[in-house]
Design an enzyme around this catalytic site. Structure first.
Site, PDB file in Angstrom:
ATOM      1  CG  HIS A  84       2.792  -6.278   5.482  1.00 58.52           C
ATOM      2  ND1 HIS A  84       3.773  -5.425   5.895  1.00 58.52           N
ATOM      3  CD2 HIS A  84       2.420  -5.932   4.093  1.00 58.52           C
ATOM      4  CE1 HIS A  84       4.162  -4.792   4.712  1.00 58.52           C
ATOM      5  NE2 HIS A  84       3.328  -4.948   3.785  1.00 58.52           N
ATOM      6  CG  ASP A 219       5.498  -5.502   8.770  1.00 54.74           C
ATOM      7  OD1 ASP A 219       5.592  -6.482   8.538  1.00 54.74           O
ATOM      8  OD2 ASP A 219       4.667  -4.700   8.313  1.00 54.74           O
ATOM      9  CB  SER A 647       6.132  -4.155   1.755  1.00 52.01           C
ATOM     10  OG  SER A 647       5.155  -3.352   2.289  1.00 52.01           O
TER      11      SER A 647
HETATM   12  N1  ARG Z   1       0.519  -0.152   5.016  1.00 51.89           N
HETATM   13  C1  ARG Z   1       1.632  -1.193   4.669  1.00 51.89           C
HETATM   14  C2  ARG Z   1       1.282  -1.644   3.311  1.00 51.89           C
HETATM   15  O1  ARG Z   1       0.573  -0.982   2.654  1.00 51.89           O
HETATM   16  C3  ARG Z   1       1.178  -2.293   5.655  1.00 51.89           C
HETATM   17  C4  ARG Z   1      -0.011  -2.924   5.882  1.00 51.89           C
HETATM   18  C5  ARG Z   1      -0.002  -4.047   6.764  1.00 51.89           C
HETATM   19  N2  ARG Z   1      -0.301  -3.806   8.094  1.00 51.89           N
HETATM   20  C6  ARG Z   1      -1.526  -3.541   8.757  1.00 51.89           C
HETATM   21  N3  ARG Z   1      -1.452  -3.037   9.946  1.00 51.89           N
HETATM   22  N4  ARG Z   1      -2.493  -3.708   8.024  1.00 51.89           N
HETATM   23  O2  ARG Z   1       1.253  -2.624   2.805  1.00 51.89           O
HETATM   24  N1  ASP Z   2       3.084  -1.098   2.837  1.00 47.70           N
HETATM   25  C1  ASP Z   2       3.513  -1.062   1.517  1.00 47.70           C
HETATM   26  C2  ASP Z   2       3.699  -2.361   0.763  1.00 47.70           C
HETATM   27  O1  ASP Z   2       3.124  -3.546   1.428  1.00 47.70           O
HETATM   28  C3  ASP Z   2       4.640  -0.046   1.226  1.00 47.70           C
HETATM   29  C4  ASP Z   2       3.924   1.110   0.945  1.00 47.70           C
HETATM   30  O2  ASP Z   2       3.098   1.380   0.414  1.00 47.70           O
HETATM   31  O3  ASP Z   2       4.788   2.219   1.164  1.00 47.70           O
HETATM   32  O4  ASP Z   2       4.610  -2.540  -0.246  1.00 47.70           O
END
Ligand code: ARG
Ligand code: ASP
Length: 744
Positions: A84, A219, A647
């Site tokens: 991502h 990921d 991330s």
């Molecule tokens: N929750 C994670 C973050 O805040 C991953 C986001 C990307 N994945 C998704 N299914 N949208 O960045």
């Molecule tokens: N998914 C988050 C990021 O992109 C990481 C988190 O918030 O735990 O940095």
């Protein structure tokens, strides 16, 4: 009596003595935590983690694109980050013929690696405490005079730091300005895409699984840093060479052992651990729920459209993901804060703070009123903050027509100048290109539905919208009719015609009559002239008090584990690989496997779709030696304090080897942005062995694995945990129950 007194003091001061796992620590100060980390099993020294004079772990960790973290894994600049995090690069190279999003991309050799203009990766050269120099000469100054002197001091220091070298320097406030650190960095600008798995791996689970454990997302994506002949940063050139790093991570394919030491080293974006009880209460009970309601409305409109056609599903996929990511995190945050009764915990801590302040007249003077004042400020001024939050949701996140307004406003503002300079037609061409890519992913009826629902919700939330003639005198349906049927901004053909015929008259006409533009202008002007100044003023006053509050905590509770809130600078958090029990009667394991991934796929839900190859390999159980006793681990959790920005961060074992890439947190733990709870808060990591398996077995990109240094054999943890006999190992492969017996 005396004994009771001591007991009470002890209990009270534990409010500020945090558990080992909480905190995002400054690498240059890590020496202070070395013995604690070693007590948890770490075999490294502080110097191996961070050193300015010798190469250390920090040299292998880069700030990726300013918002994520990435790590080097080979002597030739090979760089890993999350899928991502590299998503927009993968997307930009994708087309219908080469659908890298859907099928993945793997460069077979360096010549096939793809350049990414604008993408940067920054290595931290050093982090220096410059508090004394920054504050030099500011004694007695307040307000603007103070700020001015501060800025001047910073400029001088930053300039000095980069004179005669190719580095960049930036000074940042920590602990609300109690401390200042200068970060000196080396910014690489030739970062090429090497590989990415298909979305069915890299985004497996989609929104269904986002922020959720158990998780099965691969990921990750792969890049390479290129540098000039001198190994220094250089803009893209065919003559550039793969960067030769000061350090890169050996990769651990050893068996993992629950409870083993883990360290996350990266660039967390922001946390707010010090908010007062009233402030948290406002966020938890008012601001977050209102923002969630706004996004409920957008998502309802988008989801309905996406379900109605494939074309709309594709158009809105990434917008939906963006809106849903924050939305889902906030819902998790509120749930978590409620279950631990975070407001009561804050109240208890505030009482401890006040009680302590009452024990010394000097403290009483400095800190005695503070908590009350902070809570009073929230009570008095929270509407100013709320107005800001609602405007952001309404004008910037919501209906996309507002985005068009912003962009066209710029063009008509610059019209005269552009014309004089003879640059008008070039600029118009640029706008046409921009509008093409905008309208490619835009659907008038969907945006209209969003606008109507959001306008009603916005009016409901802000209550007093008398500043807007439009909102006060017309219904959302009336506005929507004019905007989505009449404005040149909501229809591609009309918009291009408008651009083609742009002149003084058409601009005048537009400014007078376009209903989308007029509504936006009214809202935006109010935002800039009223809402922003008020919310900035609230922030400034609150931050001023928080500065004293944090100083008070450090002064009155010197034994606590104090750590500055995240601010996108490099940090370390340590903990262990472990599961959690966030709900009554429920226990999460610390890892997931390929079997679980296949089981999710069998539910038939589209977020769990797989390409045939994955199913074939899984059916054959062709794990290529990357398994752990017959299971291929996909993800694992640990108790490292992380947030957005972490991330892609390396998750590092006791000996400094790479175990995986951090990419998310469990839903129950997203509250850690405000309060870390060691029983619930878990970060989620994709196991590097799964990453290697995908490269090697799935994607036929074994040459990349060959570039890395793989650490095999028993880990110190496994040796200690009493490994099973050969016979038991076989039996373990068959049955989990047997495996547990064997572990014992
Ligand atoms: N929750 C994670 C973050 O805040 C991953 C986001 C990307 N994945 C998704 N299914 N949208 O960045
Ligand atoms: N998914 C988050 C990021 O992109 C990481 C988190 O918030 O735990 O940095």
């Amino acid at each position: 009596m005396k004994k009771i007194g001591i007991l009470i003091t002890l209990i009270l001061s534990t409010f500020f003595r945090l558990n080992a796992e909480e905190g995002m620590l400054i690498p240059s100060l890590i020496k202070a935590f070395e013995s604690d980390m070693q007590a948890m099993g770490m075999k490294l020294t502080a110097d191996q983690i961070y050193s300015v004079n010798n190469s250390s772990l920090k040299d292998a960790i880069l700030h990726f694109g300013g918002g994520c973290t990435a790590e080097l894994v080979s002597s030739e600049g090979l760089l890993l980050t999350n899928h991502h995090c590299g998503y927009s690069q993968v997307q930009s190279h994708s087309s219908l013929e080469n659908d890298y999003i859907k099928y993945g991309f793997w460069a077979k050799n360096k010549e096939q690696e793809l350049k990414n203009p604008g993408l940067t990766a920054a290595r931290i050269v050093r982090i220096d405490d410059v508090t004394i120099s920054v504050l030099n000469g500011t004694e007695g100054l307040t307000g603007e005079a103070f700020e001015k002197r501060l800025k001047e001091n910073m400029k001088v220091l930053e300039n000095d730091a980069v004179t005669g070298n190719h580095y960049k320097a930036e000074i940042k406030a920590f602990n609300y300005g109690n401390d200042y650190y200068m970060v000196v960095k080396e910014v690489f600008t030739d970062i090429r895409l090497v590989g990415a798995p298909p979305s069915s791996v890299g985004k497996f689970g989609g929104d269904t699984d986002n922020w959720v454990w158990p998780r099965h997302t691969g990921d990750f994506s792969v890049f390479r840093i290129y540098a000039g002949k001198d190994n220094k940063p250089a803009d893209f050139s065919a003559d550039n060479k793969p960067y030769s790093p000061l350090h890169f991570f050996p990769v651990s394919v050893r068996n993992r052992v629950p409870g083993e030491f883990t360290m996350v080293y990266g660039f967390p974006g922001s946390t707010e651990q010090h908010l007062s009880s009233g402030h948290l209460e406002y966020i938890q009970n008012k601001e977050r729920p209102a923002r969630i309601s706004m996004r409920d409305k957008s998502l309802a409109a988008i989801n309905a459209s996406m379900a109605s056609s494939d074309l709309l599903r594709i158009k809105y996929a990434s917008k939906q993901a963006r809106i849903a990511n924050g939305w889902k995190k906030w819902i998790g945050q509120i749930g978590g804060l409620q279950s631990v009764d975070a407001i009561q915990i804050k109240l208890d801590r505030e009482k401890a703070f006040n009680d302590k302040a009452a024990t010394k007249s000097e403290w009483k003077e400095k800190y005695g009123q503070l908590v009350e004042q902070m809570n009073a400020l929230v009570a008095e001024r929270k509407d100013d903050d709320f107005a800001y939050a609602m405007d952001v949701e309404y004008i910037f996140i919501g209906a996309e027509m507002f985005k068009r307004c912003r962009s066209i406003n710029k063009l008509i503002g610059e019209y005269e100048t552009l014309k004089e300079l003879g640059e008008l037609s070039d600029e118009i061409e640029k706008y046409k290109k921009g509008s093409k890519s905008f309208f490619k992913d835009y659907d008038n009826p969907t945006d209209r539905k969003m606008f109507t629902a959001l306008t009603d919700e916005y009016k409901k939330q802000v209550v007093d919208f008398s500043f807007s003639k439009y909102l006060s005198t017309r219904t959302s349906e009336e506005l929507a009719k004019d905007i989505y049927e009449g404005s040149v901004l909501t229809d591609e053909t009309k918009f291009n015609e408008f651009l083609d015929n742009l002149d003084e008259n058409s601009i005048e006409e537009f400014k007078k009559n376009d209903q989308a533009y007029l509504l936006w202008k009214e809202l935006f002007d109010h935002f800039v002239t009223v809402v922003i100044p008020k919310s900035r003023d609230f922030d400034a006053q609150m931050n001023g008090m928080l500065k004293i509050y944090v100083a008070g905590k450090m002064e009155m509770f010197p034994d606590g584990k104090h750590w500055p809130d995240a601010n996108s600078t490099m940090r370390i958090s340590y903990g262990k690989m472990e599961g959690s029990a966030p709900h009554d009667g429920m226990q999460y394991l610390e890892h997931t496997t390929l079997d679980g991934l296949i089981a999710k796929n069998q539910t038939g839900k589209s977020d769990f779709d797989l390409l045939p190859r994955m199913k074939e390999l899984a059916a054959k159980k062709d794990y290529g030696g990357y398994d752990q006793d017959g299971d291929l681990w996909v993800c694992f959790t640990s108790s490292n304090h992380t947030t957005g920005g972490n991330s892609g961060s390396p998750v590092i074992d006791a000996e400094g080897y790479l175990m995986g890439l951090n990419f998310d947190r469990s839903w129950e733990s997203t509250m850690s942005d405000y309060m870390f709870d060691p029983n619930r808060c878990r970060n989620i990591t994709v196991d590097i062995r799964y990453v290697l398996w995908i490269m090697d077995k799935y994607a036929d990109a074994g040459h990349l694995v060959k570039e890395m240094t793989l650490i095999k054999g028993d880990s110190p943890y496994e040796a200690n945990s009493g490994s099973c006999s050969e016979k038991e190992k076989k039996c373990k492969r068959k049955k989990r129950r047997c495996k547990q017996k064997c572990k014992k």
